[in-house]
Design a protein around this motif. Structure first.
Motif, PDB file in Angstrom:
ATOM      1  N   ALA A 194       0.838  -1.198   0.000  1.00  0.00           N
ATOM      2  CA  ALA A 194       0.000   0.000   0.000  1.00  0.00           C
ATOM      3  C   ALA A 194       0.872   1.247   0.000  1.00  0.00           C
ATOM      4  O   ALA A 194       0.650   2.177  -0.771  1.00  0.00           O
ATOM      5  N   LYS A 195       1.917   1.210   0.836  1.00  0.00           N
ATOM      6  CA  LYS A 195       2.802   2.369   0.931  1.00  0.00           C
ATOM      7  C   LYS A 195       3.500   2.645  -0.400  1.00  0.00           C
ATOM      8  O   LYS A 195       3.555   3.774  -0.874  1.00  0.00           O
ATOM      9  N   ARG A 196       4.014   1.564  -0.992  1.00  0.00           N
ATOM     10  CA  ARG A 196       4.694   1.720  -2.271  1.00  0.00           C
ATOM     11  C   ARG A 196       3.737   2.231  -3.338  1.00  0.00           C
ATOM     12  O   ARG A 196       4.094   3.035  -4.180  1.00  0.00           O
ATOM     13  N   PHE A 197       2.505   1.736  -3.291  1.00  0.00           N
ATOM     14  CA  PHE A 197       1.532   2.101  -4.309  1.00  0.00           C
ATOM     15  C   PHE A 197       1.167   3.576  -4.187  1.00  0.00           C
ATOM     16  O   PHE A 197       1.014   4.271  -5.192  1.00  0.00           O
ATOM     17  N   MET A 198       1.051   4.048  -2.955  1.00  0.00           N
ATOM     18  CA  MET A 198       0.743   5.464  -2.747  1.00  0.00           C
ATOM     19  C   MET A 198       1.859   6.335  -3.315  1.00  0.00           C
ATOM     20  O   MET A 198       1.594   7.346  -3.966  1.00  0.00           O
ATOM     21  N   THR A 199       3.110   5.924  -3.080  1.00  0.00           N
ATOM     22  CA  THR A 199       4.249   6.673  -3.620  1.00  0.00           C
ATOM     23  C   THR A 199       4.151   6.730  -5.142  1.00  0.00           C
ATOM     24  O   THR A 199       4.393   7.769  -5.756  1.00  0.00           O
ATOM     25  N   LEU A 200       3.792   5.592  -5.717  1.00  0.00           N
ATOM     26  CA  LEU A 200       3.669   5.515  -7.176  1.00  0.00           C
ATOM     27  C   LEU A 200       2.656   6.536  -7.677  1.00  0.00           C
ATOM     28  O   LEU A 200       2.924   7.312  -8.589  1.00  0.00           O
ATOM     29  N   LEU A 201       1.467   6.563  -7.044  1.00  0.00           N
ATOM     30  CA  LEU A 201       0.425   7.490  -7.478  1.00  0.00           C
ATOM     31  C   LEU A 201       0.869   8.938  -7.310  1.00  0.00           C
ATOM     32  O   LEU A 201       0.684   9.769  -8.204  1.00  0.00           O
ATOM     33  N   ALA A 202       1.503   9.228  -6.161  1.00  0.00           N
ATOM     34  CA  ALA A 202       1.938  10.602  -5.897  1.00  0.00           C
ATOM     35  C   ALA A 202       2.958  11.049  -6.941  1.00  0.00           C
ATOM     36  O   ALA A 202       2.891  12.172  -7.447  1.00  0.00           O
ATOM     37  N   THR A 203       3.900  10.157  -7.282  1.00  0.00           N
ATOM     38  CA  THR A 203       4.900  10.517  -8.284  1.00  0.00           C
ATOM     39  C   THR A 203       4.246  10.808  -9.628  1.00  0.00           C
ATOM     40  O   THR A 203       4.598  11.765 -10.317  1.00  0.00           O
ATOM     41  N   LEU A 204       3.288   9.965  -9.999  1.00  0.00           N
ATOM     42  CA  LEU A 204       2.626  10.167 -11.286  1.00  0.00           C
ATOM     43  C   LEU A 204       1.875  11.490 -11.305  1.00  0.00           C
ATOM     44  O   LEU A 204       1.903  12.223 -12.296  1.00  0.00           O
ATOM     45  N   LEU A 205       1.214  11.811 -10.195  1.00  0.00           N
ATOM     46  CA  LEU A 205       0.477  13.067 -10.109  1.00  0.00           C
ATOM     47  C   LEU A 205       1.445  14.241 -10.260  1.00  0.00           C
ATOM     48  O   LEU A 205       1.207  15.168 -11.041  1.00  0.00           O
ATOM     49  N   GLY A 206       2.569  14.158  -9.542  1.00  0.00           N
ATOM     50  CA  GLY A 206       3.588  15.209  -9.634  1.00  0.00           C
ATOM     51  C   GLY A 206       4.082  15.340 -11.067  1.00  0.00           C
ATOM     52  O   GLY A 206       4.196  16.448 -11.605  1.00  0.00           O
ATOM     53  N   ALA A 207       4.337  14.190 -11.707  1.00  0.00           N
ATOM     54  CA  ALA A 207       4.835  14.199 -13.076  1.00  0.00           C
ATOM     55  C   ALA A 207       3.833  14.894 -13.992  1.00  0.00           C
ATOM     56  O   ALA A 207       4.204  15.711 -14.835  1.00  0.00           O
ATOM     57  N   SER A 208       2.550  14.578 -13.810  1.00  0.00           N
ATOM     58  CA  SER A 208       1.538  15.166 -14.683  1.00  0.00           C
ATOM     59  C   SER A 208       1.534  16.688 -14.535  1.00  0.00           C
ATOM     60  O   SER A 208       1.409  17.416 -15.518  1.00  0.00           O
ATOM     61  N   VAL A 228       4.092  18.674 -13.595  1.00  0.00           N
ATOM     62  CA  VAL A 228       5.290  19.241 -14.219  1.00  0.00           C
ATOM     63  C   VAL A 228       5.154  19.246 -15.736  1.00  0.00           C
ATOM     64  O   VAL A 228       5.422  20.261 -16.403  1.00  0.00           O
ATOM     65  N   ILE A 229       4.700  18.121 -16.282  1.00  0.00           N
ATOM     66  CA  ILE A 229       4.567  18.038 -17.740  1.00  0.00           C
ATOM     67  C   ILE A 229       3.604  19.112 -18.245  1.00  0.00           C
ATOM     68  O   ILE A 229       3.873  19.810 -19.223  1.00  0.00           O
ATOM     69  N   PHE A 230       2.486  19.264 -17.536  1.00  0.00           N
ATOM     70  CA  PHE A 230       1.481  20.239 -17.964  1.00  0.00           C
ATOM     71  C   PHE A 230       2.057  21.648 -17.943  1.00  0.00           C
ATOM     72  O   PHE A 230       1.902  22.415 -18.896  1.00  0.00           O
ATOM     73  N   ILE A 231       2.764  21.979 -16.855  1.00  0.00           N
ATOM     74  CA  ILE A 231       3.338  23.327 -16.743  1.00  0.00           C
ATOM     75  C   ILE A 231       4.352  23.567 -17.859  1.00  0.00           C
ATOM     76  O   ILE A 231       4.313  24.602 -18.532  1.00  0.00           O
ATOM     77  N   VAL A 232       5.224  22.561 -18.089  1.00  0.00           N
ATOM     78  CA  VAL A 232       6.229  22.715 -19.137  1.00  0.00           C
ATOM     79  C   VAL A 232       5.564  22.971 -20.482  1.00  0.00           C
ATOM     80  O   VAL A 232       5.970  23.854 -21.241  1.00  0.00           O
ATOM     81  N   MET A 233       4.517  22.219 -20.776  1.00  0.00           N
ATOM     82  CA  MET A 233       3.864  22.380 -22.068  1.00  0.00           C
ATOM     83  C   MET A 233       3.126  23.708 -22.170  1.00  0.00           C
ATOM     84  O   MET A 233       2.915  24.237 -23.264  1.00  0.00           O
ATOM     85  N   GLU A 234       2.718  24.250 -21.019  1.00  0.00           N
ATOM     86  CA  GLU A 234       2.095  25.574 -21.022  1.00  0.00           C
ATOM     87  C   GLU A 234       3.109  26.644 -21.415  1.00  0.00           C
ATOM     88  O   GLU A 234       2.790  27.604 -22.103  1.00  0.00           O
ATOM     89  N   ILE A 235       4.343  26.470 -20.929  1.00  0.00           N
ATOM     90  CA  ILE A 235       5.371  27.471 -21.214  1.00  0.00           C
ATOM     91  C   ILE A 235       5.843  27.360 -22.664  1.00  0.00           C
ATOM     92  O   ILE A 235       6.344  28.311 -23.232  1.00  0.00           O
ATOM     93  N   LEU A 236       5.686  26.156 -23.238  1.00  0.00           N
ATOM     94  CA  LEU A 236       6.186  25.912 -24.594  1.00  0.00           C
ATOM     95  C   LEU A 236       5.657  26.977 -25.554  1.00  0.00           C
ATOM     96  O   LEU A 236       4.459  27.150 -25.713  1.00  0.00           O
ATOM     97  N   PRO A 237       6.564  27.709 -26.219  1.00  0.00           N
ATOM     98  CA  PRO A 237       6.085  28.741 -27.131  1.00  0.00           C
ATOM     99  C   PRO A 237       5.455  28.111 -28.372  1.00  0.00           C
ATOM    100  O   PRO A 237       5.770  26.974 -28.725  1.00  0.00           O
ATOM    101  N   GLY A 238       4.576  28.830 -29.005  1.00  0.00           N
ATOM    102  CA  GLY A 238       3.924  28.315 -30.196  1.00  0.00           C
ATOM    103  C   GLY A 238       2.478  28.004 -29.909  1.00  0.00           C
ATOM    104  O   GLY A 238       2.166  27.220 -29.032  1.00  0.00           O
ATOM    105  N   GLU A 248       1.954  15.720 -24.006  1.00  0.00           N
ATOM    106  CA  GLU A 248       1.678  15.522 -22.581  1.00  0.00           C
ATOM    107  C   GLU A 248       1.397  14.054 -22.271  1.00  0.00           C
ATOM    108  O   GLU A 248       1.950  13.480 -21.332  1.00  0.00           O
ATOM    109  N   ASN A 249       0.545  13.463 -23.090  1.00  0.00           N
ATOM    110  CA  ASN A 249       0.172  12.070 -22.829  1.00  0.00           C
ATOM    111  C   ASN A 249       1.336  11.111 -23.014  1.00  0.00           C
ATOM    112  O   ASN A 249       1.543  10.214 -22.202  1.00  0.00           O
ATOM    113  N   VAL A 250       2.103  11.327 -24.082  1.00  0.00           N
ATOM    114  CA  VAL A 250       3.212  10.401 -24.339  1.00  0.00           C
ATOM    115  C   VAL A 250       4.271  10.514 -23.244  1.00  0.00           C
ATOM    116  O   VAL A 250       4.744   9.507 -22.711  1.00  0.00           O
TER     117      VAL A 250
END
Lengths: 316, 264, 331
Positions: free
Chosen positions: A6-20, A22-32, A283-285
């Motif tokens: 359970a503990k490991r799984f929670m870490t997994l979910l939290a990391t994925l949420l964090g990743a999403s 960061v990815i979203f913010i980066v793509m927002e800054i992307l010019p164009g 973002e998805n890839v």
């Protein structure tokens, strides 16, 4: 045990949420502006504004982020801006190449690492050990995309054993596809395998110095049985750790090597999407790639507990 | 030893190529394209009539520049953050470490691809991208080794005598972790060369007409079926450079930190 | 023919600074069921002797001399033949029960291993036998404990597992290298008593290695005191403790804390450190630290002299040492 998971799984979910995020913010800054790229420079301001509304890009960023995430939870990745088709349709075919390729190269690299690493450790400081380690040092230095080129030159062009590039699709039969994946997998596995072989060797040698190895020998086990029955399992912990860490690099390598072999995998999908400013596809890839890394490390964590019973007790 | 001489050899190539190369690097002459190996062109010429050996030599400059700049970015920012985390502890450390943990989920080249996607392709941008990737690597290493030094008796003594954290960091912490940082810098140098080659190979790095090993490989790939050797040379140069730097790193570790080498 | 006969055993370890002579000219003889103690400071060669007997010296170690077990010279045996002897006819217990057990296997599996290897038992037979062995070494609830991993047991229990392991094939000789050093004082006696009982029951010969004279005095019939890789005094335990001869043995004895010494009583120490095994001094290795040392000691190695029947001492000044015992050689 279940607490551990359970503990490991929670870490997994939290990391994925964090990743999403960061990815979203980066793509927002992307010019164009996606709408501008789709319609071309001659497009009128009205047309661009219309398409922007149509794509939903005029809505606040936060709203679009939550749309994306809740969509993913319901199995909907959204629609491509450039091609106006569901992202899943664009990505599905690519995944069927990249995932098998990554798994195949992982298997090859582990097999290579174990054979070379154990052999070198068993012949510690003999000529075979020293030369194998020299070769592996060389293996680490070779860029995988160059190795891919060399493999094509020799095995595809000269010997004609394997196709030089492209991917037939799984409908064409299992073995044809595996045949197409072999060369890129070898290109990827050689470098990874060389790193892992060195880790395997030094880890096995380290474990050989442990007291319990002396106990095993005092029981009357031969050097060889001791290696298989007592040393191997204990020495796998650092190997698996590095394997987990290297998986991210393996995936990145996949992106490049796919390019060498002209395979329409995730690599070419993401490069094309970056050029088209097809942000939602990017973002998805990227999230998928991050998810693969995170899931691999989750599996590594579980493997730790399987290998070493002490870790389980430690975590509960 | 071997690593050092390979690295010195590459540096020499770069230096010489600044003043002189056996053939033309920038000029295009269709008349001399695809010349075979000869006394004048030791490795022949490419599809634009440029001397391949000269291109390789000039490519050394590019790789060394990338390595130096990318590692410097990583060193300055990463070591700074790592020292800060180690000196301040508490939430500063937590924040910096979580951030660098996180960036490990994204492999070097993937993050470089994303960063060049934002900044646009180009030599300078790819260097920045690789440099940014180096930051968390050095931050983690610095913080880990610095934390170990902070617990030493002589640091305790310095603190007891009323020295500030900044002064202790400069006087005691940094000199003691320097050797570890130098070894890591050598390894990151090699990784930077590999990453730049990969980016240039994908067309995201160094742009024409500047010579770069990665791009040479990219250009050669289209001609791979009738000019295979053209694809072999630049990759060999990359492999040689990385091999030399890795060996140099191992050698430096043995010299600078005998404890580590004995454990290996 | 003695059960074990060690003659002129030399062990040297090649190091970066040259060969280290860990054991020199060792002679040991052991009858069936006899108990021998080897005592000395750390680095005196006692552990190397044990490993040499088992044929488990580190890769850089070489041996000379003979080690004959029931007339067969073990040093001439092939590695394969030695594997059949280890754990079967000769078994060993180590100092650190924590690190000497494999952390990733259950203790049951580790005890079963020699049973299956040497006695060819099936899995279920070996399992049953293992539970019996665990019960015999005093592990409570063996049918449950058998599935435990080493880290789930206490230090004392782990050492009991090690003993069960060593006992599994009823060896002729049990070598116990500092079996209680890593354990709590309260448990030390229990473990020693267990070893003693099992040795009596099985009729095994025991080689007990310790730095602790008290442990040796209580648990052995014969004793060999080692210093700098060689035996300096040996003989029946009663005789040695009744008539301490060698200055080194006297030093060890004086360094033992004694009951009723009071808070003002200071522990006696032997000055100096153990000799460098790579550059051994020319004469008696104890010269630097010996209160009786003369010029002769520094230049010529002393020969073996017999004090009483079986009690042998290697010293130039035995009479002086014995006479000086009353006031104590160390002040």
């Amino acid at each position: 045990m279940s607490v551990f998971f359970a503990k490991r799984f929670m870490t997994l979910l939290a990391t994925l949420l964090g990743a999403s995020i960061v990815i979203f913010i980066v793509m927002e800054i992307l010019p164009g502006d996606p709408a501008l790229v789709i319609l071309g420079v001659e497009a009128t301001d009205e047309a661009i504004a219309l398409l922007t509304t149509e794509l939903g890009l005029d809505r606040p960023a936060l709203e679009r982020y939550f749309d994306w995430i809740f969509g993913i939870l319901q199995g909907d990745l959204g629609n491509s801006y450039a091609y106006k088709v569901p992202v899943w349709e664009l990505v599905e075919g690519a995944l069927k190449i990249t995932v098998p390729l990554a798994i195949l190269s992982m298997i090859l690299s582990v097999a290579l690492a174990l054979v070379v690493g154990l052999y070198a450790a068993a012949n510690h400081n003999k000529a075979s050990d020293i030369s194998l380690m020299g070769i592996s040092q060389l293996g680490i230095s070779i860029p995988n995309f160059w190795l891919a080129v060399l493999l094509i030159l020799y095995f595809a062009v000269n010997l004609r054993w394997f196709p030089a590039g492209g991917f037939p699709g799984w409908d064409e039969g299992f073995w044809v596809c595996i045949k197409a994946l072999i060369l890129p997998a070898v290109a990827l596995a050689t470098v990874q395998g060389a790193i892992l072989a060195r880790i395997t060797r030094s880890s096995v040698l380290e474990v050989f110095r442990e007291d319990f190895v002396r106990t095993a020998r005092a029981k009357g086990l031969s050097q060889r049985s001791t290696l298989w029955l007592h040393v191997l399992r204990n020495s796998m912990i650092p190997v698996i750790t590095v394997m987990g860490l290297q998986f991210a690099n393996l995936l990145a390598g996949t992106v490049i090597v796919e390019n060498v072999f002209h395979m329409p995998g995730l690599g070419s999908t993401v490069l094309k999407a970056i050029n088209n400013r097809d942000t939602i596809v990017v973002e998805n890839v990227v999230l998928m790639l991050a998810a693969m890394v995170v899931v691999t490390n989750f599996i590594v964590d579980i493997l730790y507990a399987v290998i070493d019973p002490r870790l389980k007790a430690h975590d509960i | 030893m071997v690593g050092g001489s390979i690295t010195a050899f590459l540096l020499l190539c770069a230096l010489i190529s600044l003043f002189w190369t056996p053939g033309e690097v920038y000029g295009i002459s269709i008349a001399t394209r695809f010349l075979p190996v000869s006394a004048q062109h030791w490795l022949g010429t490419d599809q634009f009539g440029r001397d391949i050996l000269s291109l390789l030599m000039a490519g050394t400059q590019n790789s060394i520049t990338v390595g130096v700049v990318a590692v410097s970015i990583g060193l300055f920012a990463g070591v700074g953050l790592g020292l800060l985390a180690s000196a301040r502890r508490g939430w500063t450390e937590e924040l910096i470490m979580r951030f660098s943990d996180f960036s490990f989920a994204f492999p070097a080249i993937l993050s470089a691809i994303m960063i060049t996607a934002i900044l646009g392709p180009g030599g300078v941008n790819s260097i920045i991208a690789i440099g940014i990737y180096n930051v968390p690597v050095f931050a983690r290493l610095t913080r880990g080794s610095a934390n170990a030094i902070w617990t030493r008796e002589y640091v305790m003594a310095a603190r007891a005598s009323g020295k500030g954290k900044f002064r202790i960091t400069i006087e005691h912490i940094l000199p003691n972790i320097l050797s570890i940082l130098i070894v890591q810098a050598t390894i990151q140098f090699a990784i930077a060369i590999l990453a730049e080659a990969a980016l240039s190979y994908l067309g995201l790095g160094t742009q024409p007409p500047h010579p770069s090993w990665g791009r040479m490989l990219n250009e050669a790939q289209t001609l791979m079926f009738f000019q295979p050797m053209q694809a072999v040379y630049p990759g060999g140069a990359i492999a040689l450079a990385v091999f030399g730097l890795n060996l140099l790193g191992d050698g430096l570790r043995d010299v600078l930190d005998p404890r580590l080498s004995r454990k290996r | 023919m003695a059960l074990l006969d060690v003659e002129n055993l030399d062990v040297s370890l090649s190091t970066a600074m040259g060969p280290a002579r860990a054991v020199r000219g060792l002679n040991i003889s052991l009858e069936k069921g006899e108990t021998l103690g080897i005592v000395g400071e750390s680095g005196c060669g006692k552990s190397m002797t044990a490993l040499a007997l088992m044929g488990l010296l580190p890769d850089n170690g070489t041996t000379e001399g003979t080690i004959s077990l029931q007339g067969e010279d073990l040093l001439l045996k092939s590695e394969k033949e030695m594997c059949k002897i280890r754990g079967n006819r000769m078994a060993m217990i180590f100092q650190e029960p924590m690190t000497s057990l494999n952390p990733v296997h259950t203790v049951g599996r580790q005890i079963m291993e020699p049973l299956r290897l040497h006695r060819g038992l099936s899995k279920s037979e070996a399992f049953k036998e293992t539970i019996g062995l665990m019960e015999r070494v005093g592990i409570p609830n063996p049918s449950e404990r058998v599935h435990n991993y080493p880290h789930q047991l206490s230090g004392g229990q782990r050492q009991r597992v090690m003993i069960a392991l060593a006992l599994s094939c009823s060896p002729d000789i049990l070598i116990a290298d500092e079996p209680t050093t890593a354990l709590d004082v309260t448990i030390q006696d229990q473990i020693l008593e267990l070893i003693q009982n099992l040795v009596d029951e099985e009729g095994m010969a025991l080689i007990l290695i310790s730095h602790d004279l008290g442990v040796i005095a209580e648990n052995t019939e014969k004793v060999a005191v080692m210093y700098g890789g060689a035996v300096v005094e040996s003989g029946p335990t009663d005789q040695i403790f009744g008539n301490l001869a060698h200055p080194y043995t006297q030093g060890l004895f004086a360094a033992m804390p004694k009951l009723g010494m009071g808070r003002n009583g200071r522990l006696t120490t032997i000055p100096g450190t153990v000799p460098d095994l790579i550059n051994l001094p020319a004469g008696c290795t104890f010269t630097d630290r010996c209160p009786l040392a003369t010029d002769e000691c520094g230049t010529t190695a002393p020969s073996i002299s017999t004090v009483e029947a079986g009690h042998k001492v290697t010293c130039h000044h035995i009479d002086q040492a014995i006479n000086g015992r009353g006031e104590g050689l160390y002040k």
